[in-house]
Design a protein around this motif. Structure first.
Motif, short mmCIF file in Angstrom:
data_model
loop_
_atom_site.label_atom_id
_atom_site.label_comp_id
_atom_site.label_asym_id
_atom_site.label_seq_id
_atom_site.Cartn_x
_atom_site.Cartn_y
_atom_site.Cartn_z
N MET A 101 0.85 -1.18 0.00
CA MET A 101 0.00 0.00 0.00
C MET A 101 0.90 1.25 0.00
SD MET A 101 -1.61 -0.91 3.69
CE MET A 101 -0.77 -2.24 4.52
N ASP A 120 -9.14 -3.75 -5.64
CA ASP A 120 -9.86 -3.33 -4.43
C ASP A 120 -11.16 -2.63 -4.76
OD1 ASP A 120 -8.12 -4.37 -2.61
OD2 ASP A 120 -7.03 -2.51 -2.25
N THR A 170 -3.38 -3.83 -8.15
CA THR A 170 -3.81 -4.87 -7.20
C THR A 170 -3.65 -4.39 -5.75
OG1 THR A 170 -1.58 -5.79 -7.09
CG2 THR A 170 -3.03 -6.69 -8.79
N GLY A 171 -4.30 -5.06 -4.83
CA GLY A 171 -4.13 -4.78 -3.40
C GLY A 171 -2.76 -5.29 -2.95
N GLY A 172 -2.21 -4.65 -1.94
CA GLY A 172 -0.84 -4.97 -1.49
C GLY A 172 -0.60 -6.42 -1.09
N PRO A 193 -7.16 -1.30 6.61
CA PRO A 193 -7.45 -2.07 7.82
C PRO A 193 -6.19 -2.61 8.50
CG PRO A 193 -8.18 -3.26 5.84
CD PRO A 193 -7.82 -1.87 5.42
#
Ligand code: S3P
Length: 172
Positions: free
Chosen positions: A10, A33, A77-79, A118
């Motif tokens: 991120m 995401d 993409t998400g981390g 989160p």
């Protein structure tokens, strides 16, 4: 043309740079995401709270299998996508994997005010970033065709570094 798939922690400008790259190359842009949040009909943050990380990773995995069949697309993409190497294999079928990287402190200063991560809900977010990075570093290295370190770059400069790299390789 092959997909350009951006991976990395991120706060490494995957989304910001990805949108610019897609625009410059006149390709479609997709963000895992964003797709997931819209399918969940709730933020990623809320999904983590309600169903937990494991469930999120399963949904993320299904989506990666689906997106592996895309063409001509820039995919951000998400981390945590590298936590399951099958996600990477799905993207490698028709994609070039570019990892964006930055040092823990740089990541921290870019995202310290973000309420949407989160995994950073921790009393010491910088330490948490260091821990996550230490765990994932080998996974990013294994997955990436190239790594672009962007500590001293803006999102736009990162996009141009990606475009410069793409010019040097075969993408069809
Ligand atoms: C995660 C990163 C987030 C999101 C989720 C988990 C991670 O995406 O997928 O919060 O495990 O690093 P960004 O990398 O776009 O922040």
């Amino acid at each position: 043309m092959k997909n350009i798939v951006l991976i990395g922690m991120m706060g490494t400008y995957k989304t910001t740079a990805g949108k610019i790259v897609a625009k410059e190359l006149k390709k479609k842009f997709l963000d895992t995401d964003k797709i997931l949040a819209s399918r969940f009909n709730m933020s990623i943050n809320r999904y983590f709270e309600k169903y937990g990380e494991q469930s999120f990773r399963e949904q993320e995995h299904m989506l990666c299998l689906e997106l592996g069949d895309e063409t001509d697309t820039v995919i951000s993409t998400g981390g945590g996508v590298v936590k399951n190497y099958d996600n990477i294999l799905a993207f490698k079928k028709n994609g070039i994997i570019i990892c964006l990287s930055a040092s823990p402190y740089q990541i921290y200063s870019r995202i310290k005010n973000s309420k949407t991560r989160p995994l950073l809900k921790s009393p010491n977010p910088l330490k948490k970033i260091e821990e996550i990075l230490a765990e994932r570093d080998p996974l990013y290295k294994k997955a990436a065709d190239v790594i672009i370190h962007n500590d001293y770059m803006s999102g736009r400069q990162t996009a141009y570094a990606i475009l410069d790299y793409i010019k040097t390789i075969k993408t069809d």
